[in-house]
Design a protein around this motif. Structure first.
Motif, PDB file in Angstrom:
ATOM      1  N   UNK A   1      -7.018   7.669  -1.771  1.00 18.67           N
ATOM      2  CA  UNK A   1      -5.711   7.152  -2.195  1.00 18.67           C
ATOM      3  C   UNK A   1      -4.717   8.287  -2.402  1.00 18.67           C
ATOM      4  N   UNK A   2      -5.201   9.420  -2.862  1.00 19.76           N
ATOM      5  CA  UNK A   2      -4.319  10.566  -3.117  1.00 19.76           C
ATOM      6  C   UNK A   2      -3.848  11.260  -1.837  1.00 19.76           C
ATOM      7  N   UNK A   3      -4.506  10.997  -0.722  1.00 17.50           N
ATOM      8  CA  UNK A   3      -4.112  11.669   0.530  1.00 17.50           C
ATOM      9  C   UNK A   3      -3.114  10.857   1.354  1.00 17.50           C
ATOM     10  N   UNK A   4      -2.656   9.733   0.831  1.00 15.21           N
ATOM     11  CA  UNK A   4      -1.684   8.915   1.573  1.00 15.21           C
ATOM     12  C   UNK A   4      -0.378   9.704   1.699  1.00 15.21           C
ATOM     13  N   UNK A   5       0.135   9.737   2.910  1.00 15.34           N
ATOM     14  CA  UNK A   5       1.344  10.516   3.204  1.00 15.34           C
ATOM     15  C   UNK A   5       2.578   9.621   3.250  1.00 15.34           C
ATOM     16  N   UNK A   6       3.709  10.237   3.025  1.00 18.83           N
ATOM     17  CA  UNK A   6       4.985   9.526   3.145  1.00 18.83           C
ATOM     18  C   UNK A   6       5.222   9.192   4.622  1.00 18.83           C
ATOM     19  N   UNK A   7       5.945   8.094   4.852  1.00 17.45           N
ATOM     20  CA  UNK A   7       6.251   7.704   6.224  1.00 17.45           C
ATOM     21  C   UNK A   7       7.763   7.588   6.408  1.00 17.45           C
ATOM     22  N   UNK A   8       8.168   7.468   7.628  1.00 12.15           N
ATOM     23  CA  UNK A   8       9.594   7.332   7.930  1.00 12.15           C
ATOM     24  C   UNK A   8      10.103   5.914   7.668  1.00 12.15           C
ATOM     25  N   UNK A   9       9.217   5.005   7.292  1.00 15.28           N
ATOM     26  CA  UNK A   9       9.632   3.624   7.021  1.00 15.28           C
ATOM     27  C   UNK A   9      10.259   3.469   5.641  1.00 15.28           C
ATOM     28  N   UNK A  10      10.278   4.506   4.873  1.00 12.17           N
ATOM     29  CA  UNK A  10      10.878   4.451   3.543  1.00 12.17           C
ATOM     30  C   UNK A  10       9.862   4.071   2.484  1.00 12.17           C
ATOM     31  N   UNK A  11      10.364   3.821   1.303  1.00 13.23           N
ATOM     32  CA  UNK A  11       9.476   3.500   0.200  1.00 13.23           C
ATOM     33  C   UNK A  11       8.802   4.745  -0.334  1.00 13.23           C
ATOM     34  N   UNK A  12       8.029   4.576  -1.345  1.00 11.11           N
ATOM     35  CA  UNK A  12       7.313   5.689  -1.961  1.00 11.11           C
ATOM     36  C   UNK A  12       5.822   5.392  -1.999  1.00 11.11           C
ATOM     37  N   UNK A  13       5.296   4.964  -0.858  1.00 13.10           N
ATOM     38  CA  UNK A  13       3.900   4.561  -0.806  1.00 13.10           C
ATOM     39  C   UNK A  13       2.946   5.661  -1.232  1.00 13.10           C
ATOM     40  N   UNK A  14       3.310   6.923  -0.990  1.00 14.77           N
ATOM     41  CA  UNK A  14       2.432   8.031  -1.369  1.00 14.77           C
ATOM     42  C   UNK A  14       2.307   8.152  -2.891  1.00 14.77           C
ATOM     43  N   UNK A  15       3.257   7.572  -3.623  1.00 13.79           N
ATOM     44  CA  UNK A  15       3.203   7.572  -5.086  1.00 13.79           C
ATOM     45  C   UNK A  15       2.692   6.229  -5.598  1.00 13.79           C
ATOM     46  N   UNK A  16       3.191   5.155  -5.016  1.00 19.10           N
ATOM     47  CA  UNK A  16       2.890   3.807  -5.508  1.00 19.10           C
ATOM     48  C   UNK A  16       1.430   3.414  -5.295  1.00 19.10           C
ATOM     49  N   UNK A  17       0.901   3.648  -4.113  1.00 16.33           N
ATOM     50  CA  UNK A  17      -0.464   3.203  -3.803  1.00 16.33           C
ATOM     51  C   UNK A  17      -1.499   3.863  -4.714  1.00 16.33           C
ATOM     52  N   UNK A  18      -1.478   5.185  -4.933  1.00 16.91           N
ATOM     53  CA  UNK A  18      -2.464   5.760  -5.858  1.00 16.91           C
ATOM     54  C   UNK A  18      -2.347   5.207  -7.287  1.00 16.91           C
ATOM     55  N   UNK A  19      -1.125   4.965  -7.743  1.00 11.75           N
ATOM     56  CA  UNK A  19      -0.936   4.443  -9.103  1.00 11.75           C
ATOM     57  C   UNK A  19      -1.478   3.016  -9.207  1.00 11.75           C
TER      58      UNK A  19
END
Length: 169
Positions: free
Chosen positions: A122-140
Motif C-alpha cells: 500500500x505504501x508503494x502506490x505512486x501518484x498518477x496523472x489522473x489526479x487525486x491523492x491516491x498515493x496518500x489516501x489508499x494507504x490511510x
C-alpha cells in the motif's frame, strides 16, 4: 407496522407486534415481510391462508441471489407460518432443507509478516496523472480498515477539525 394489504395483513401485523414486543428491531425481516405481502396482494389476491404455492413462489431463487441472501429472505416467511399455525390458522411452513446449506465463511488471521507485506504494498502506490491523492489516501484507508477489524464493534466519532477519531465508550 402498518402498510400490509394482502389477505395475510392481520397475521403479518400480529407477527411484527410479537417481535417488537420482544425487543427485536426486526428491520430487515420486516422489509422482507412487506415485499412478501406485496407479492401476495398481486399474485394471490384475497388469500387468507399461507398456502404452499405462495410460500414456494417466494422461495424461488432470484437472479444472482446468493444462497445466504435467499435464506435471510425466506426465514421471516417461515416464522410467519409458524406464528399463524400457533394462532390456529392454516399456513404452510417452508421445509428447513430449502434452499440448502448456508455458506459459512472462515476468517483469515493475517500473520505479522503478511500484514507487513500488505502495508508495504500500500505504501508503494505512486501518484498518477489522473489526479487525486491516491498515493496518500489508499494507504490511510487501508490502515483504517485493517485497524478497525481489531477494535471491538463500537461507534467512532470523527471530527473534521482535528482529523482524529475517538472510539465511544
Amino acid at each position: 407496522m402498518s402498510g400490509f394489504y394482502s389477505g395475510l395483513a392481520e397475521p403479518l401485523r400480529s407477527l411484527l407486534e410479537v417481535k417488537h414486543a420482544l425487543g427485536l428491531p426486526y428491520e430487515e425481516s420486516e422489509r422482507h415481510l412487506h415485499r412478501f405481502d406485496q407479492m401476495c396482494a398481486e399474485d394471490f389476491p384475497g388469500e387468507v391462508a399461507l398456502k404452499k404455492e405462495m410460500a414456494m413462489a417466494w422461495a424461488v431463487a432470484r437472479p444472482a441471489e446468493h444462497v445466504n441472501g435467499q435464506m435471510r429472505r425466506m426465514s421471516p416467511i417461515r416464522q410467519l407460518a409458524k406464528h399463524m399455525n400457533g394462532l390456529g390458522m392454516t399456513a404452510y411452513v417452508i421445509p428447513s432443507g430449502i434452499p440448502g446449506k448456508q455458506v459459512r465463511y472462515r476468517p483469515h488471521i493475517f500473520t505479522h509478516e503478511q500484514l507487513r507485506a500488505l502495508f508495504d504494498a500500500a505504501d508503494t502506490i505512486q501518484a498518477t496523472s489522473f489526479g487525486g491523492r491516491r498515493e496518500v489516501i489508499i494507504p490511510v484507508i487501508f490502515r483504517m480498515v485493517t485497524v478497525w477489524d481489531y477494535v471491538p464493534a463500537k461507534p467512532a466519532r470523527c471530527t473534521e477539525t482535528t482529523s482524529t477519531c475517538f472510539v465511544a465508550p
